[in-house]
Design a protein around this motif. Sequence first.
Motif: not given
Length: 97
Positions: A27-50, A84-86
Motif C-alpha cells: 500500500a506504500r508503493v506508488c502505482h502510477g496514476a492516482c484517480a482520487g489521491g496518492c495512496a502512499p501519501k494519504l496513508l502517511e497523512f493519516i498515520e501522522q494524524r493518528l 478506488r485504487e484496489g
Amino acid sequence: MPPDSTTAMRVLIARIRRELPLDDPAARVCHGACAGGCAPKLLEFIEQRLDDWEWRLAAGARPGLAELSALARSARRVHAVLVREGLLAAPAEPIHD
C-alpha cells in the motif's frame, strides 16, 4: 452511557489502525496514476494524524466532538481512495463518527 471523548478517540484510533493497511508495504508503493489521491501519501497523512492524537492523548488532551468527527472523516476519505485504487475491499461497515 456513551464513553468520554478520550476513550472514544482511543477506540476510533484503534479501529482506523486495524482497518487501514498502515503496515502493508504494498500500500506504500506508488502505482502510477492516482484517480482520487496518492495512496502512499494519504496513508502517511493519516498515520501522522493518528500518531499526533496518541501523543496528545498521552499528554492529557481531551478531544471534542469536532476533533473526533474530523479524524473519522479523514479516515473515511483515505479508505475510499484505497478502495478506488484496489488496495482495500469495500467496507462491510463504514467508519462512523
